[in-house]
Design a protein around this motif. Structure first.
Motif, PDB file in Angstrom:
ATOM      1  N   ARG A 189       3.021   1.699  11.674  1.00  0.00           N
ATOM      2  CA  ARG A 189       1.921   1.038  10.969  1.00  0.00           C
ATOM      3  C   ARG A 189       1.148   0.087  11.870  1.00  0.00           C
ATOM      4  O   ARG A 189       0.081  -0.414  11.493  1.00  0.00           O
ATOM      5  CB  ARG A 189       2.462   0.275   9.755  1.00  0.00           C
ATOM      6  N   THR A 190       1.663  -0.225  13.076  1.00  0.00           N
ATOM      7  CA  THR A 190       1.006  -1.191  13.950  1.00  0.00           C
ATOM      8  C   THR A 190      -0.237  -0.592  14.607  1.00  0.00           C
ATOM      9  O   THR A 190      -0.403   0.624  14.698  1.00  0.00           O
ATOM     10  CB  THR A 190       1.962  -1.677  15.051  1.00  0.00           C
ATOM     11  N   ARG A 191      -1.104  -1.477  15.071  1.00  0.00           N
ATOM     12  CA  ARG A 191      -2.334  -1.029  15.721  1.00  0.00           C
ATOM     13  C   ARG A 191      -2.066  -0.503  17.124  1.00  0.00           C
ATOM     14  O   ARG A 191      -2.641   0.495  17.539  1.00  0.00           O
ATOM     15  CB  ARG A 191      -3.334  -2.188  15.793  1.00  0.00           C
ATOM     16  N   ASN A 192      -1.197  -1.169  17.874  1.00  0.00           N
ATOM     17  CA  ASN A 192      -0.971  -0.793  19.271  1.00  0.00           C
ATOM     18  C   ASN A 192      -0.120   0.454  19.425  1.00  0.00           C
ATOM     19  O   ASN A 192      -0.354   1.263  20.317  1.00  0.00           O
ATOM     20  CB  ASN A 192      -0.311  -1.950  20.032  1.00  0.00           C
ATOM     21  N   TYR A 193       0.911   0.600  18.576  1.00  0.00           N
ATOM     22  CA  TYR A 193       1.862   1.705  18.752  1.00  0.00           C
ATOM     23  C   TYR A 193       1.961   2.603  17.517  1.00  0.00           C
ATOM     24  O   TYR A 193       2.940   3.315  17.366  1.00  0.00           O
ATOM     25  CB  TYR A 193       3.257   1.144  19.074  1.00  0.00           C
ATOM     26  N   GLY A 194       0.958   2.558  16.677  1.00  0.00           N
ATOM     27  CA  GLY A 194       1.050   3.317  15.446  1.00  0.00           C
ATOM     28  C   GLY A 194      -0.026   4.369  15.284  1.00  0.00           C
ATOM     29  O   GLY A 194      -0.891   4.559  16.141  1.00  0.00           O
ATOM     30  N   ASP A 195       0.064   5.046  14.162  1.00  0.00           N
ATOM     31  CA  ASP A 195      -0.898   6.066  13.785  1.00  0.00           C
ATOM     32  C   ASP A 195      -1.046   5.964  12.264  1.00  0.00           C
ATOM     33  O   ASP A 195      -0.102   6.241  11.520  1.00  0.00           O
ATOM     34  CB  ASP A 195      -0.394   7.453  14.195  1.00  0.00           C
ATOM     35  N   GLN A 196      -2.227   5.559  11.842  1.00  0.00           N
ATOM     36  CA  GLN A 196      -2.424   5.300  10.417  1.00  0.00           C
ATOM     37  C   GLN A 196      -2.274   6.553   9.561  1.00  0.00           C
ATOM     38  O   GLN A 196      -1.856   6.486   8.406  1.00  0.00           O
ATOM     39  CB  GLN A 196      -3.806   4.672  10.192  1.00  0.00           C
ATOM     40  N   TYR A 247       1.377   6.891   9.127  1.00  0.00           N
ATOM     41  CA  TYR A 247       1.894   5.807   8.277  1.00  0.00           C
ATOM     42  C   TYR A 247       1.605   6.067   6.809  1.00  0.00           C
ATOM     43  O   TYR A 247       2.448   5.779   5.936  1.00  0.00           O
ATOM     44  CB  TYR A 247       1.302   4.460   8.691  1.00  0.00           C
ATOM     45  N   ARG A 248       0.424   6.598   6.498  1.00  0.00           N
ATOM     46  CA  ARG A 248       0.111   6.875   5.088  1.00  0.00           C
ATOM     47  C   ARG A 248       1.089   7.900   4.496  1.00  0.00           C
ATOM     48  O   ARG A 248       1.489   7.786   3.342  1.00  0.00           O
ATOM     49  CB  ARG A 248      -1.332   7.380   4.978  1.00  0.00           C
TER      50      ARG A 248
END
Length: 280
Positions: free
Chosen positions: A179-186, A189-190
């Motif tokens: 969910r994070t901006r640096n190491y995530g993928d929205q 995450y959804r």
């Protein structure tokens, strides 16, 4: 059976590609190499007494040209070891140069390295050291076995750290990271947010895969190679969804060494067959 030379060339080329990409990534941010920028040289901040004693040297080391030259040399050494992986002089000098550059970068930058940097450094040190062994075959064999051992320890250590973490044990770690901006993928995450069981499956599966990595050395070779391929897929997934692309090259560079050890184990005669051969 994979030959030691084939495994060695694969390790050297994939690892060299990793350090080459890392150098290009840093050079692409050369505008941030100013003296007051986080990516710029911070030598005087970490060596205040030396900077006070040698102000001229401090001014030189704070120059933007220092990291530019260092990363350009890293790219050059990486390209050389990629193009001539069988040349022992290039292997020794190139590996030592790349390891030294990594040590130098730590001296001026406050930013710590990650697992990919450390694995690349181990590969460079091992290949440089074993290139000095007179018997080439023994040197390559030792390098492959050392890297296979290092890879196994790295996976197990990572698994142990996760296994004692309450967040990982609860199965919430993957959802928290993705969910994070640096190491995530929205997008991912959804999906995980709608299906929490996926986070638990990925979190627990990661722990199990890392802690269980030593099983590759006792499983039948087809199953062991499938396990190795699954770990490569694991790193590709991390590269795709978390943006940690250099982990793919750093860790997958050692997989040919593991495959070589597996092949040697499979080709070695068992104790029973050896005794039977000795009977008249």
């Amino acid at each position: 059976m994979i030959s030691p030379e084939t495994a060695h060339v694969a390790v050297r080329r994939v690892a060299s590609l990793g350090t080459f990409v890392a150098a290009l990534e840093m050079l692409s941010q050369h505008r941030r190499f100013g003296k007051d920028d986080l990516l710029g040289p911070q030598w005087d901040a970490f060596r205040t007494k030396a900077a006070a004693r040698h102000p001229r040297l401090a001014r030189v080391l704070k120059s933007k040209a220092v990291p530019v030259a260092a990363y350009a040399m890293q790219a050059g050494a990486s390209a050389a070891t990629f193009l001539w992986p069988r040349n022992r002089a290039v292997q020794a000098v190139g590996g030592a140069a790349l390891a030294s550059m990594r040590g130098t970068q730590r001296r001026w930058s406050p930013l710590g390295g990650d697992g990919a940097d450390e694995m690349q450094n181990v590969i460079n040190v091992v290949l440089a050291a074993t290139a000095l062994i007179d018997d080439r075959d023994k040197g390559v064999d030792l390098a492959m076995r050392a890297l296979a051992l290092e890879t196994t320890m790295a996976y197990v250590a990572s698994g142990v750290v996760k296994a004692v973490s309450p967040v990982w044990l609860k199965g919430d770690a993957f959802a928290g990271i993705i969910r994070t901006r640096n190491y995530g993928d929205q997008r991912v995450y959804r999906i995980v947010a709608r299906h929490p069981a996926l986070s638990k499956a990925v979190s627990w599966g990661t722990i199990a895969a890392e802690l269980g990595f030593p099983l590759v050395f006792v499983l039948p070779r087809p199953a062991a190679r499938l396990y190795l391929a699954a770990m490569a897929g694991f790193h590709l997934g991390i590269g795709q969804f978390m943006g940690l692309n250099r982990f793919v090259l750093a860790f997958c560079a050692t997989h040919p060494a593991v495959d070589y050890v597996l092949a040697r184990r499979a080709s070695a005669p068992s104790a029973g067959s050896a005794r039977r051969k000795e009977l008249p």
